[in-house]
Enzyme design. Structure first.
Site, short mmCIF file in Angstrom:
data_model
loop_
_atom_site.label_atom_id
_atom_site.label_comp_id
_atom_site.label_asym_id
_atom_site.label_seq_id
_atom_site.Cartn_x
_atom_site.Cartn_y
_atom_site.Cartn_z
N LYS A 1 35.67 46.62 52.96
CA LYS A 1 35.38 47.83 52.19
C LYS A 1 33.99 48.40 52.49
O LYS A 1 33.84 49.59 52.73
CB LYS A 1 35.48 47.47 50.70
CG LYS A 1 35.35 48.60 49.74
CD LYS A 1 35.95 48.21 48.37
CE LYS A 1 35.34 46.94 47.79
NZ LYS A 1 34.03 47.16 47.19
N ARG B 1 34.20 49.35 38.38
CA ARG B 1 34.88 48.05 38.40
C ARG B 1 35.70 47.84 37.15
O ARG B 1 36.51 46.92 37.09
CB ARG B 1 33.84 46.93 38.46
CG ARG B 1 33.43 46.52 39.85
CD ARG B 1 32.53 45.31 39.76
NE ARG B 1 31.51 45.32 40.80
CZ ARG B 1 31.70 44.85 42.02
NH1 ARG B 1 32.85 44.31 42.36
NH2 ARG B 1 30.73 44.90 42.90
N ARG C 1 29.40 29.03 53.71
CA ARG C 1 28.99 29.03 52.30
C ARG C 1 30.12 28.48 51.44
O ARG C 1 31.29 28.73 51.73
CB ARG C 1 28.67 30.47 51.85
CG ARG C 1 27.46 31.06 52.51
CD ARG C 1 27.08 32.33 51.82
NE ARG C 1 28.27 33.16 51.54
CZ ARG C 1 28.22 34.43 51.20
NH1 ARG C 1 27.06 35.03 51.09
NH2 ARG C 1 29.32 35.11 50.97
#
Ligand SMILES: [Zn+2]
Length: 226
Positions: free
Chosen positions: A22, A97, A170
């Site tokens: 995105k 959001r 990670r």
């Protein structure tokens, strides 16, 4: 209403799960359309770095391990959209959001002359592709440069091009963590998607494909008259 809030060409909103690409697509499309790319993550970091009142308030939430309140996020976005470069439109990435944020955005757009509701594009990706993309991510512990074993591999296996340090994954990018991040994303955005679908200016773009193919379809969807 200030002069800078007039004659808005339009607002574009990109939605999509982690791994959809995105941010990359938003940067490319905004540059091509000549409008600012407003990423909520960047906006956040800028406010925190510059120690604005909003940034300081946001940091205190983060330090307590709490989610930053909608009001704070809304206010950061409101301020940013008031800047002169947003006059002819803008592309939002990471905002809204929540439904509450979507309502705030609607109100902000209604105050701008000639600005309709946002064009919303959802970058949909299958689980397998997300795991491939995020699972392939590696980071250099020394210089923090990021690589992707599939799309941006280092020149030599698993070591940083710049300093030769062994690359690391990670914990966030391990499959179990990816599964949790996706579930959280879906729970959060499903109502938002329903809301915008009902609004009629909603497009679904298949983001399983290559970066170039996705960009091409985005331009098709966003070009005037479509
Ligand atoms: Zn490095």
């Amino acid at each position: 209403m200030s002069r800078t809030e007039r004659n808005c060409a339009g607002a574009i909103v990109f939605l999509g799960p982690p791994g959809a690409g995105k941010g990359t697509q938003a940067r490319l499309v905004a540059r091509q359309l000549g409008i600012p790319h407003i990423s909520s993550g960047d906006l956040f970091r800028e406010n925190v770095e510059k120690q604005t009142p909003l940034g300081l308030a946001a940091r205190s939430f983060m330090e307590r391990g709490e989610l930053v309140r909608d009001e704070l996020v809304n206010e950061m976005v409101r301020k940013r959209l008031g800047e002169p470069d947003c006059e002819w439109g803008f592309l939002l990435d990471g905002y809204p959001r929540t439904l509450e944020q979507a309502e705030t955005l609607k109100g902000l757009l209604q105050k701008r002359e000639g600005c309709g509701p946002p064009v919303v594009v959802n970058l949909g990706v299958s689980y397998t592709v997300i795991v491939q993309r995020l699972g392939g991510r590696r980071i250099c512990p020394v210089c923090q440069r990021t690589y992707n074993l599939i799309s941006q591999p280092p020149s030599n296996d698993n070591v940083c091009d710049d300093d030769g340090a062994a690359l690391q994954q990670r914990p966030d990018d391990r499959e179990e963590a990816i599964r949790e991040r996706l579930a959280a994303h879906e729970a959060r955005t499903a109502p938002l998607i329903e809301h915008y679908k009902a609004g009629g200016r909603f497009y679904e773009v298949n983001a399983d494909r290559s970066l170039e193919q996705i960009t091409e379809e985005l331009f098709r969807v966003l070009s005037p008259g479509s």
